[in-house]
Scaffold this active site. Sequence first.
Site, PDB file in Angstrom:
ATOM      1  N   TYR A 250      -2.900  -0.807  10.245  1.00  0.00           N
ATOM      2  CA  TYR A 250      -2.758  -1.096   8.819  1.00  0.00           C
ATOM      3  C   TYR A 250      -1.419  -0.575   8.301  1.00  0.00           C
ATOM      4  CZ  TYR A 250      -3.917  -0.905   3.798  1.00  0.00           C
ATOM      5  OH  TYR A 250      -3.915  -1.053   2.428  1.00  0.00           O
TER       6      TYR A 250
ATOM      7  N   SER B  66       0.856  -1.188   0.000  1.00  0.00           N
ATOM      8  CA  SER B  66       0.000   0.000   0.000  1.00  0.00           C
ATOM      9  C   SER B  66       0.888   1.233   0.000  1.00  0.00           C
ATOM     10  CB  SER B  66      -0.893   0.005   1.245  1.00  0.00           C
ATOM     11  OG  SER B  66      -1.559   1.250   1.398  1.00  0.00           O
TER      12      SER B  66
END
Length: 344
Positions: free
Chosen positions: A184, A171
Site C-alpha cells: 500500500y 494517503s
Amino acid sequence: MRSPTTHAPGLGWFAGSALLGVALGALAARRDPPTRSALVTGGSRGLGFLLAREYQRRGARVAICGRDAETLRRAKAQLDAVGPPVFATKCDVSSRSEVDELVEAASRALGGIDTLVNNAGIIGVGPDVHMTFGDYEEAMRVNFFGALHVTRAVLPQMRGRRRGRVVNVASIAGLVPVPHMLPYTASKFALTGWSEGLRAELAIEGIRVTTICPALMRTGSPRHASFKGRHREEYAWFSVADATPGVTIGAERAAARIVRAGERGRARLVLPVYMQLPAALHALAPGLTLGVLAGTHALLPAPGGIGPHARKGHESESRWSPSVLTALDERAARRFNQLGAAAP
C-alpha cells in the site's frame, strides 16, 4: 584549441524559472466556476460515497463507479433519495478497457466531466515477509495505475476546454512509510509523486491537480481490507486505530475538506492537519522518523499465523474487534454503505 565546457545554470535561468513558477501558480490559483459534473471512482461506499454526496449537495451532476454491483445499487438508491439522480456503473479501474467504457458513459450522462476524483483503492495489512510480488502488483494496479488509467481517459476533454480539476486521494502513507502496509505504501508513494508532477505539467493548460494525503478516517473500511500473517491481531490493531478519536478524522468532515481543496485548486491537503508535522519531519530528518517507525514495527504482531494467505477484515474478528473500542468505526460502516442496508 579550447575544449567545450558545460556551465551550470546562471542567475538569469533561476530568475526566469522563478517568474514562470509565479505565473503558473497564479494561473492555478485563479477561480474557476464551481464543479458542474464530477466522476468519483470507488464512489459506492466509504469516503468515495461521501465525496459523491458532497458534490451532489453542492449542485453538481455526479457519476460513481465501483466493483460490486449490489453495493453500487444501494449507493445510488441512497444518493438519489437526497439529491439529483447519480449515474452509477460497475468498473474495475485497473482495467483500461473498462475505464474507457466508464469515462465514455459518464461523459454522456453528465454532459462532460469537470472534476475527476481518483478515490478507488485497496489496502493490504501484514508483515512484509508474508507479502508476495502479487500483493505489490495488485496494489500498484489499483491504487496507482487505476488513477493513471482514468486520468488519461478524462484529460482530453479537459484539455479541449482548457479547464478541469483532478483530485487524487493518496494517503499519509504516500509521504511517510507505514510498517505492515508496504505494498500500500509503495503504491501511494507512486501516486503522490505522479500526482504532484502532473500538477506541475498541467498548470499551464488550466487543469488543476490536487493531491490528498489523509491519515486514518472513520469510514468503516477495515472490514474490506486484506490481512495476512496473524490476521486477527493485524485486524485488531488496524480497526482499533481506525476508530480512535484524536488519531482519526470523521469521514464526513474529511469529505467536505477534500471537495473544498479541489474546488480551490490546492496543491496538497494533509488530513488531519497535525499530520503535517510527521510528514515535514520525515522530509527533514528521515533517520529520526524511520527510527520511530522501527520501534512501532516492534510493537506490531510478529510474523506467523496464516502467513501469505489473506483474510478480509470481516473474516478476522476477535474479542478486540468489533468491541467498544471500534464502536465509532462500526457506526460509520452502517452509515456509509459498508454493510448491507445502511442505517439512517
